[in-house]
Write a protein that holds these residues in place. Structure first.
Motif, short mmCIF file in Angstrom:
data_model
loop_
_atom_site.label_atom_id
_atom_site.label_comp_id
_atom_site.label_asym_id
_atom_site.label_seq_id
_atom_site.Cartn_x
_atom_site.Cartn_y
_atom_site.Cartn_z
N VAL A 22 0.53 -6.50 -16.30
CA VAL A 22 0.34 -7.72 -15.82
C VAL A 22 -0.09 -7.48 -14.36
CG1 VAL A 22 1.33 -9.99 -14.80
CG2 VAL A 22 1.77 -9.12 -17.21
N GLU A 23 0.66 -6.49 -13.60
CA GLU A 23 0.24 -6.10 -12.30
C GLU A 23 -0.77 -5.13 -12.18
OE1 GLU A 23 4.32 -5.24 -10.82
OE2 GLU A 23 4.61 -7.49 -10.55
N ARG A 24 -1.62 -5.05 -11.67
CA ARG A 24 -2.61 -4.11 -11.40
C ARG A 24 -2.34 -3.02 -10.23
NH1 ARG A 24 -4.71 -4.37 -15.70
NH2 ARG A 24 -6.19 -2.87 -15.01
N PRO A 25 -2.53 -1.96 -10.57
CA PRO A 25 -2.16 -0.93 -9.43
C PRO A 25 -3.04 -0.90 -8.34
CG PRO A 25 -3.34 0.13 -11.31
CD PRO A 25 -3.40 -1.16 -11.62
N TRP A 26 -2.40 -0.43 -7.22
CA TRP A 26 -3.34 -0.37 -5.94
C TRP A 26 -4.34 1.07 -6.15
CZ3 TRP A 26 2.13 -0.34 -3.53
CH2 TRP A 26 2.33 -1.43 -3.16
N TYR A 27 -5.41 1.01 -5.44
CA TYR A 27 -6.31 2.26 -5.19
C TYR A 27 -5.31 3.33 -4.47
CZ TYR A 27 -10.03 -0.58 -6.67
OH TYR A 27 -11.05 -1.49 -7.19
N GLU A 28 -5.87 4.70 -4.80
CA GLU A 28 -4.87 5.68 -4.00
C GLU A 28 -4.92 5.45 -2.56
OE1 GLU A 28 -5.01 10.38 -3.85
OE2 GLU A 28 -6.52 9.45 -4.83
N SER A 29 -5.93 5.23 -1.83
CA SER A 29 -5.85 4.98 -0.41
C SER A 29 -4.90 3.99 -0.10
CB SER A 29 -7.20 4.64 0.11
OG SER A 29 -7.68 3.15 -0.43
N GLU A 30 -4.63 2.68 -0.89
CA GLU A 30 -3.73 1.86 -0.40
C GLU A 30 -2.42 2.10 -0.91
OE1 GLU A 30 -2.18 -1.34 1.11
OE2 GLU A 30 -4.29 -1.17 1.39
N ALA A 31 -2.17 3.04 -1.92
CA ALA A 31 -0.93 3.37 -2.36
C ALA A 31 -0.46 4.48 -1.29
CB ALA A 31 -1.06 4.32 -3.58
N ILE A 32 -1.32 5.32 -0.52
CA ILE A 32 -0.70 5.97 0.34
C ILE A 32 -0.17 5.41 1.54
CG2 ILE A 32 -1.75 7.93 1.92
CD1 ILE A 32 -3.56 9.11 -0.13
N ILE A 33 -0.91 4.42 1.91
CA ILE A 33 -0.62 3.42 3.08
C ILE A 33 0.48 2.80 2.79
CG2 ILE A 33 -1.05 1.39 4.44
CD1 ILE A 33 -3.97 2.04 4.09
N GLN A 34 0.98 2.36 1.50
CA GLN A 34 2.16 1.74 1.39
C GLN A 34 3.36 2.87 1.38
OE1 GLN A 34 2.54 -1.48 1.16
NE2 GLN A 34 0.63 -1.48 1.95
N ALA A 35 3.07 3.95 0.90
CA ALA A 35 4.23 4.95 0.78
C ALA A 35 4.52 5.43 2.19
CB ALA A 35 3.53 6.30 -0.01
N GLN A 36 3.62 5.29 3.20
CA GLN A 36 3.84 5.77 4.42
C GLN A 36 4.86 4.55 5.31
OE1 GLN A 36 -0.24 6.16 6.23
NE2 GLN A 36 -0.09 8.24 5.92
N ARG A 37 4.88 3.32 4.74
CA ARG A 37 5.51 2.56 5.08
C ARG A 37 7.06 2.75 4.55
NH1 ARG A 37 5.56 -2.30 2.92
NH2 ARG A 37 6.34 -3.52 4.76
N CYS A 38 7.20 3.47 3.74
CA CYS A 38 8.62 3.46 3.05
C CYS A 38 9.38 4.71 3.64
CB CYS A 38 8.52 3.55 1.87
SG CYS A 38 7.93 1.95 0.77
N LEU A 39 8.49 5.68 4.31
CA LEU A 39 9.33 6.86 4.69
C LEU A 39 10.19 6.73 5.90
CD1 LEU A 39 6.21 9.37 4.49
CD2 LEU A 39 8.09 9.08 3.05
#
Length: 84
Positions: free
Chosen positions: A49-66
């Motif tokens: 149901v949920e579509r994945p992020w593009y790699e560039s967006e996933a990197i940005i989101q991962a940086q938020r969590c660090l």
């Protein structure tokens, strides 16, 4: 049949190079929305149901969590020892 052999021959491991500076200020990117496939399409199949992020967006989101600890007070060891 499970033989312990590597059956996923089509998978190629990739080394992910990341850098993390614990002294850096957190990234102030907003949380990205997770898109979903339309309900009409979901009714007729078993796709995710949920579509994945593009790699560039996933990197940005991962940086938020660090830096989820940013701005939180650290408990000192001597305070914990005093309560023991």
């Amino acid at each position: 049949l499970l033989t312990g052999e590597e059956h996923a021959f089509w998978r190629n491991d990739q080394e992910v190079k990341t850098s993390f500076d614990p002294e850096a200020d957190p990234v102030t990117s907003p949380r990205a929305e997770i898109t979903q496939i339309p309900a009409a399409r979901r009714r007729l199949n078993f796709e995710e149901v949920e579509r994945p992020w593009y790699e560039s967006e996933a990197i940005i989101q991962a940086q938020r969590c660090l830096r989820c600890d940013y701005g939180k007070p650290l408990r000192s060891a001597h305070k914990e020892d005093a309560h023991a």
